[in-house]
Design a protein around this motif. Structure first.
Motif, mmCIF file in Angstrom:
data_model
loop_
_atom_site.group_PDB
_atom_site.id
_atom_site.type_symbol
_atom_site.label_atom_id
_atom_site.label_comp_id
_atom_site.label_asym_id
_atom_site.label_seq_id
_atom_site.Cartn_x
_atom_site.Cartn_y
_atom_site.Cartn_z
ATOM 1 N N THR A 150 122.846 27.162 23.253
ATOM 2 C CA THR A 150 123.047 25.922 24.000
ATOM 3 C C THR A 150 124.155 26.040 25.040
ATOM 4 O O THR A 150 124.316 25.160 25.869
ATOM 5 C CB THR A 150 123.373 24.752 23.049
ATOM 6 N N VAL A 151 124.918 27.132 24.984
ATOM 7 C CA VAL A 151 125.987 27.359 25.959
ATOM 8 C C VAL A 151 125.399 28.151 27.124
ATOM 9 O O VAL A 151 124.997 29.307 26.959
ATOM 10 C CB VAL A 151 127.173 28.118 25.317
ATOM 11 N N ILE A 152 125.344 27.528 28.268
ATOM 12 C CA ILE A 152 124.700 28.125 29.443
ATOM 13 C C ILE A 152 125.292 29.499 29.763
ATOM 14 O O ILE A 152 124.570 30.433 30.099
ATOM 15 C CB ILE A 152 124.818 27.193 30.675
ATOM 16 N N GLU A 153 126.591 29.638 29.651
ATOM 17 C CA GLU A 153 127.240 30.916 29.967
ATOM 18 C C GLU A 153 126.752 32.053 29.078
ATOM 19 O O GLU A 153 126.835 33.216 29.462
ATOM 20 C CB GLU A 153 128.767 30.786 29.862
ATOM 21 N N ASN A 154 126.248 31.755 27.905
ATOM 22 C CA ASN A 154 125.743 32.790 27.008
ATOM 23 C C ASN A 154 124.429 33.396 27.488
ATOM 24 O O ASN A 154 123.962 34.380 26.923
ATOM 25 C CB ASN A 154 125.560 32.237 25.591
ATOM 26 N N TRP A 155 123.844 32.819 28.513
ATOM 27 C CA TRP A 155 122.579 33.324 29.058
ATOM 28 C C TRP A 155 122.802 34.300 30.219
ATOM 29 O O TRP A 155 121.847 34.741 30.849
ATOM 30 C CB TRP A 155 121.700 32.149 29.503
ATOM 31 N N TYR A 156 124.050 34.657 30.493
ATOM 32 C CA TYR A 156 124.360 35.531 31.631
ATOM 33 C C TYR A 156 123.527 36.822 31.614
ATOM 34 O O TYR A 156 122.852 37.149 32.580
ATOM 35 C CB TYR A 156 125.864 35.860 31.625
ATOM 36 N N TYR A 157 123.596 37.576 30.518
ATOM 37 C CA TYR A 157 122.880 38.856 30.461
ATOM 38 C C TYR A 157 121.359 38.692 30.415
ATOM 39 O O TYR A 157 120.647 39.392 31.137
ATOM 40 C CB TYR A 157 123.389 39.725 29.311
ATOM 41 N N PRO A 158 120.823 37.798 29.598
ATOM 42 C CA PRO A 158 119.363 37.637 29.637
ATOM 43 C C PRO A 158 118.836 37.270 31.030
ATOM 44 O O PRO A 158 117.807 37.780 31.449
ATOM 45 C CB PRO A 158 119.095 36.516 28.629
ATOM 46 N N VAL A 159 119.557 36.428 31.746
ATOM 47 C CA VAL A 159 119.127 36.061 33.099
ATOM 48 C C VAL A 159 119.206 37.277 34.014
ATOM 49 O O VAL A 159 118.288 37.559 34.779
ATOM 50 C CB VAL A 159 119.960 34.880 33.652
ATOM 51 N N MET A 160 120.291 38.027 33.929
ATOM 52 C CA MET A 160 120.439 39.219 34.767
ATOM 53 C C MET A 160 119.359 40.244 34.437
ATOM 54 O O MET A 160 118.741 40.825 35.322
ATOM 55 C CB MET A 160 121.815 39.850 34.568
ATOM 56 N N TRP A 161 119.089 40.452 33.165
ATOM 57 C CA TRP A 161 118.103 41.447 32.750
ATOM 58 C C TRP A 161 116.675 41.007 33.038
ATOM 59 O O TRP A 161 115.770 41.843 33.099
ATOM 60 C CB TRP A 161 118.258 41.747 31.262
ATOM 61 N N TYR A 162 116.451 39.720 33.210
ATOM 62 C CA TYR A 162 115.093 39.217 33.465
ATOM 63 C C TYR A 162 114.474 39.910 34.671
ATOM 64 O O TYR A 162 113.311 40.253 34.689
ATOM 65 C CB TYR A 162 115.107 37.701 33.708
ATOM 66 N N ASN A 163 115.270 40.127 35.688
ATOM 67 C CA ASN A 163 114.754 40.641 36.942
ATOM 68 C C ASN A 163 114.979 42.141 37.102
ATOM 69 O O ASN A 163 115.017 42.647 38.211
ATOM 70 C CB ASN A 163 115.381 39.876 38.111
ATOM 71 N N GLY A 164 115.160 42.841 35.989
ATOM 72 C CA GLY A 164 115.230 44.287 36.067
ATOM 73 C C GLY A 164 116.597 44.880 36.259
ATOM 74 O O GLY A 164 116.729 46.053 36.551
ATOM 75 N N GLU A 165 117.636 44.092 36.109
ATOM 76 C CA GLU A 165 118.991 44.605 36.253
ATOM 77 C C GLU A 165 119.503 45.112 34.906
ATOM 78 O O GLU A 165 119.144 44.595 33.865
ATOM 79 C CB GLU A 165 119.936 43.519 36.774
ATOM 80 N N GLY A 166 120.339 46.116 34.924
ATOM 81 C CA GLY A 166 120.953 46.612 33.694
ATOM 82 C C GLY A 166 120.090 47.665 33.018
ATOM 83 O O GLY A 166 118.914 47.837 33.313
ATOM 84 N N ASN A 167 120.681 48.376 32.086
ATOM 85 C CA ASN A 167 120.000 49.470 31.405
ATOM 86 C C ASN A 167 118.896 49.003 30.471
ATOM 87 O O ASN A 167 118.000 49.779 30.163
ATOM 88 C CB ASN A 167 121.028 50.278 30.600
ATOM 89 N N ARG A 168 118.973 47.801 29.974
ATOM 90 C CA ARG A 168 118.014 47.357 28.978
ATOM 91 C C ARG A 168 116.906 46.464 29.543
ATOM 92 O O ARG A 168 116.167 45.863 28.808
ATOM 93 C CB ARG A 168 118.733 46.648 27.862
ATOM 94 N N ALA A 169 116.852 46.341 30.844
ATOM 95 C CA ALA A 169 115.817 45.489 31.447
ATOM 96 C C ALA A 169 114.469 46.185 31.402
ATOM 97 O O ALA A 169 114.374 47.391 31.499
ATOM 98 C CB ALA A 169 116.194 45.170 32.891
ATOM 99 N N LEU A 170 113.421 45.402 31.235
ATOM 100 C CA LEU A 170 112.056 45.936 31.265
ATOM 101 C C LEU A 170 111.506 45.832 32.663
ATOM 102 O O LEU A 170 111.773 44.945 33.379
ATOM 103 C CB LEU A 170 111.158 45.167 30.305
#
Length: 170
Positions: A150-170
């Motif tokens: 429920t804390v918006i800031e906790n979605w930082y990495y999932p949002v970043m990884w959604y679009n292919g950023e980071g080592n763990r993005a699909l």
């Protein structure tokens, strides 16, 4: 388990006017609110990703915008719907529709992602939740307290990884 309090109104009662093949914004908004409530995701997160990816438009406004994309042709992609919204990357990935989904496990699912905006939205939300699950596995947490969705800031990495950023993005 936290439940988001959202009110879903009927797009039909809001004077919804669809443009070309796209649903109107009220219809997209209502579907996002309903899906976010069902999946326990902050609606603003799904709304923001969908808007950034496609402007809340699953299809192009007209067939005249459907110019051949040389990167799509290079990898042999042929549109099943001439006005579907595609984004072809130079690495062979193709983003499709409202949530610009890039990975489809089967040809039949790809066609559905291409033609069914509600299915595309659902798959995009599932993809976001998969990124959330990955974050939960990686996040250092000595307290034993789960990360609060429920804390918006906790979605930082999932949002970043959604679009292919980071080592763990699909």
């Amino acid at each position: 388990l936290y439940t988001f309090n959202v009110t879903v109104s009927s797009a039909a009662t809001n004077g919804c006017i669809a443009v070309s093949n796209n649903p109107c914004f009220a219809e997209v908004r209502d579907e996002i609110l309903q899906l976010a409530k069902e999946k326990n995701v902050p609606p603003v997160i799904v709304q923001a990703i969908a808007f950034k990816e496609s402007g809340w438009k699953h299809f192009l406004e007209s067939a005249s915008q459907a110019l051949p994309d040389p990167e799509c042709a290079l990898f042999g992609y042929v549109k099943s719907n001439p006005v579907s919204k595609w984004n072809c990357e130079n690495d062979g990935r193709i983003g499709v529709g409202l949530m610009q989904i890039t990975l489809a496990p089967s040809e039949s699912e790809f066609a559905r992602l291409d033609n069914d905006w509600k299915f595309n939205l659902r798959k995009g939300t599932d993809k976001l939740l998969a990124k959330w699950a990955e974050q939960r596995k990686l996040a250092p947490n000595d307290t034993g307290i789960d990360i609060d969705p429920t804390v918006i800031e906790n979605w930082y990495y999932p949002v970043m990884w959604y679009n292919g950023e980071g080592n763990r993005a699909l």
